[in-house]
Design a protein around this motif. Sequence first.
Motif, PDB file in Angstrom:
ATOM      1  N   VAL A 144       0.874  -1.191  -0.035  1.00 30.10           N
ATOM      2  CA  VAL A 144       0.027  -0.116  -0.051  1.00 30.10           C
ATOM      3  C   VAL A 144       0.924   1.246   0.045  1.00 30.10           C
ATOM      4  O   VAL A 144       1.887   1.050   0.715  1.00 30.10           O
ATOM      5  N   LEU A 145       0.565   2.275  -0.755  1.00 31.13           N
ATOM      6  CA  LEU A 145       1.151   3.605  -0.815  1.00 31.13           C
ATOM      7  C   LEU A 145       0.447   4.474  -0.131  1.00 31.13           C
ATOM      8  O   LEU A 145      -0.646   4.613  -0.087  1.00 31.13           O
ATOM      9  N   ILE A 146       1.293   5.087   0.838  1.00 30.40           N
ATOM     10  CA  ILE A 146       0.582   6.146   1.688  1.00 30.40           C
ATOM     11  C   ILE A 146       1.437   7.561   1.309  1.00 30.40           C
ATOM     12  O   ILE A 146       2.497   7.824   1.218  1.00 30.40           O
ATOM     13  N   VAL A 147       0.388   8.604   0.859  1.00 28.45           N
ATOM     14  CA  VAL A 147       0.889   9.890   0.517  1.00 28.45           C
ATOM     15  C   VAL A 147       0.096  10.874   1.248  1.00 28.45           C
ATOM     16  O   VAL A 147      -0.973  10.759   1.483  1.00 28.45           O
ATOM     17  N   PRO A 148       0.681  11.827   1.300  1.00 28.38           N
ATOM     18  CA  PRO A 148       0.196  13.203   1.969  1.00 28.38           C
ATOM     19  C   PRO A 148      -0.787  13.945   0.722  1.00 28.38           C
ATOM     20  O   PRO A 148      -0.544  13.881  -0.488  1.00 28.38           O
ATOM     21  N   ARG A 149      -1.657  14.526   1.037  1.00 32.47           N
ATOM     22  CA  ARG A 149      -2.552  15.210   0.442  1.00 32.47           C
ATOM     23  C   ARG A 149      -1.777  16.348  -0.428  1.00 32.47           C
ATOM     24  O   ARG A 149      -2.006  16.839  -1.347  1.00 32.47           O
ATOM     25  N   GLU A 150      -0.942  16.884   0.307  1.00 21.69           N
ATOM     26  CA  GLU A 150      -0.193  17.943  -0.133  1.00 21.69           C
ATOM     27  C   GLU A 150       1.062  17.499  -0.827  1.00 21.69           C
ATOM     28  O   GLU A 150       1.673  16.390  -0.453  1.00 21.69           O
ATOM     29  N   HIS A 151       1.399  18.299  -1.769  1.00 21.31           N
ATOM     30  CA  HIS A 151       2.681  17.639  -2.703  1.00 21.31           C
ATOM     31  C   HIS A 151       4.042  18.225  -1.929  1.00 21.31           C
ATOM     32  O   HIS A 151       4.151  19.368  -1.783  1.00 21.31           O
ATOM     33  N   TYR A 152       4.741  17.053  -1.818  1.00 20.92           N
ATOM     34  CA  TYR A 152       6.090  17.214  -1.516  1.00 20.92           C
ATOM     35  C   TYR A 152       6.993  16.286  -2.548  1.00 20.92           C
ATOM     36  O   TYR A 152       6.278  15.288  -2.540  1.00 20.92           O
ATOM     37  N   PRO A 153       7.933  16.702  -2.946  1.00 22.40           N
ATOM     38  CA  PRO A 153       8.506  15.751  -4.259  1.00 22.40           C
ATOM     39  C   PRO A 153       9.109  14.616  -3.489  1.00 22.40           C
ATOM     40  O   PRO A 153       9.488  13.313  -3.985  1.00 22.40           O
ATOM     41  N   ASP A 154       9.505  14.656  -2.213  1.00 24.37           N
ATOM     42  CA  ASP A 154      10.410  13.502  -1.766  1.00 24.37           C
ATOM     43  C   ASP A 154      10.280  13.530  -0.207  1.00 24.37           C
ATOM     44  O   ASP A 154       9.942  14.714   0.478  1.00 24.37           O
ATOM     45  N   VAL A 155      10.779  12.627   0.582  1.00 23.18           N
ATOM     46  CA  VAL A 155      10.486  12.528   2.006  1.00 23.18           C
ATOM     47  C   VAL A 155      11.501  13.584   2.774  1.00 23.18           C
ATOM     48  O   VAL A 155      11.181  14.116   3.673  1.00 23.18           O
ATOM     49  N   ALA A 156      12.730  13.693   1.919  1.00 25.77           N
ATOM     50  CA  ALA A 156      13.546  14.840   2.732  1.00 25.77           C
ATOM     51  C   ALA A 156      12.846  16.174   2.579  1.00 25.77           C
ATOM     52  O   ALA A 156      13.007  17.125   3.704  1.00 25.77           O
ATOM     53  N   SER A 157      12.148  16.571   1.521  1.00 25.73           N
ATOM     54  CA  SER A 157      11.567  17.857   1.650  1.00 25.73           C
ATOM     55  C   SER A 157      10.470  17.926   2.322  1.00 25.73           C
ATOM     56  O   SER A 157      10.006  18.855   2.961  1.00 25.73           O
ATOM     57  N   ALA A 158       9.663  16.823   2.647  1.00 24.71           N
ATOM     58  CA  ALA A 158       8.566  16.932   3.636  1.00 24.71           C
ATOM     59  C   ALA A 158       9.249  16.831   4.901  1.00 24.71           C
ATOM     60  O   ALA A 158       8.445  17.673   5.648  1.00 24.71           O
ATOM     61  N   GLY A 159      10.050  16.395   5.237  1.00 19.51           N
ATOM     62  CA  GLY A 159      10.555  16.274   6.583  1.00 19.51           C
ATOM     63  C   GLY A 159      11.170  17.616   7.101  1.00 19.51           C
ATOM     64  O   GLY A 159      11.028  18.357   7.925  1.00 19.51           O
ATOM     65  N   ALA A 160      11.905  18.453   5.728  1.00 12.70           N
ATOM     66  CA  ALA A 160      12.420  19.627   6.067  1.00 12.70           C
ATOM     67  C   ALA A 160      11.284  20.698   6.220  1.00 12.70           C
ATOM     68  O   ALA A 160      11.573  21.772   6.912  1.00 12.70           O
ATOM     69  N   ALA A 161      10.210  20.306   5.659  1.00 15.24           N
ATOM     70  CA  ALA A 161       8.972  21.382   5.809  1.00 15.24           C
ATOM     71  C   ALA A 161       8.454  21.520   7.412  1.00 15.24           C
ATOM     72  O   ALA A 161       8.199  22.480   7.471  1.00 15.24           O
ATOM     73  N   GLY A 162       8.723  20.711   8.213  1.00 13.19           N
ATOM     74  CA  GLY A 162       8.776  20.459   9.366  1.00 13.19           C
ATOM     75  C   GLY A 162       7.219  20.623   9.869  1.00 13.19           C
ATOM     76  O   GLY A 162       6.741  21.413  10.899  1.00 13.19           O
ATOM     77  N   VAL A 163       6.072  20.252   8.943  1.00 13.81           N
ATOM     78  CA  VAL A 163       4.889  20.126   9.417  1.00 13.81           C
ATOM     79  C   VAL A 163       4.147  19.026   9.867  1.00 13.81           C
ATOM     80  O   VAL A 163       3.127  18.880   9.766  1.00 13.81           O
ATOM     81  N   GLY A 164       5.060  17.842  10.230  1.00 12.03           N
ATOM     82  CA  GLY A 164       4.613  16.695  10.642  1.00 12.03           C
ATOM     83  C   GLY A 164       4.178  15.636   9.632  1.00 12.03           C
ATOM     84  O   GLY A 164       3.463  14.669   9.987  1.00 12.03           O
ATOM     85  N   VAL A 165       4.199  15.866   8.384  1.00 15.45           N
ATOM     86  CA  VAL A 165       3.535  15.096   7.421  1.00 15.45           C
ATOM     87  C   VAL A 165       4.100  13.771   7.264  1.00 15.45           C
ATOM     88  O   VAL A 165       3.663  12.639   7.131  1.00 15.45           O
TER      89      VAL A 165
END
Length: 118
Positions: A43-64
């Motif tokens: 199963v793939l789990i994706v955020p509804r908000e777009h981040y290109p990769d896990v590094a950018s999602a983590g750097a955003a600091g929003v808990g995604v």
Amino acid sequence: MTDSRSDCLFCKIVTGEVPAEVVREGERTLAFRDINPQAPTHVLIVPREHYPDVASAGAAGVGVVDEIAREAREVARAEGIAESGYRLVFNTGPGAGQTVFHVHGHLLGGRGLQWPPG
């Protein structure tokens, strides 16, 4: 490689433009079956908000990334693999095998998963 929201396959799945077999919907995430499963549960789990990769999602600091991990636990429970164990994988960049540039966790389980993985 594209990270344009208008060209992103997973953004289109999130909005319903592209069909997917959805297994769980969260306020911030969507979980759906992989079209090329590598395990009985994939199963793939994706955020509804777009981040290109896990590094950018983590750097955003929003808990995604935390939210993806929480949803993975719930999907694993629903799929009956929480007790036997599962793997949550994030591929980051083409060299790691990322082909869709929208952060997504691969939840894998339902069979023995060897180490190292690849």
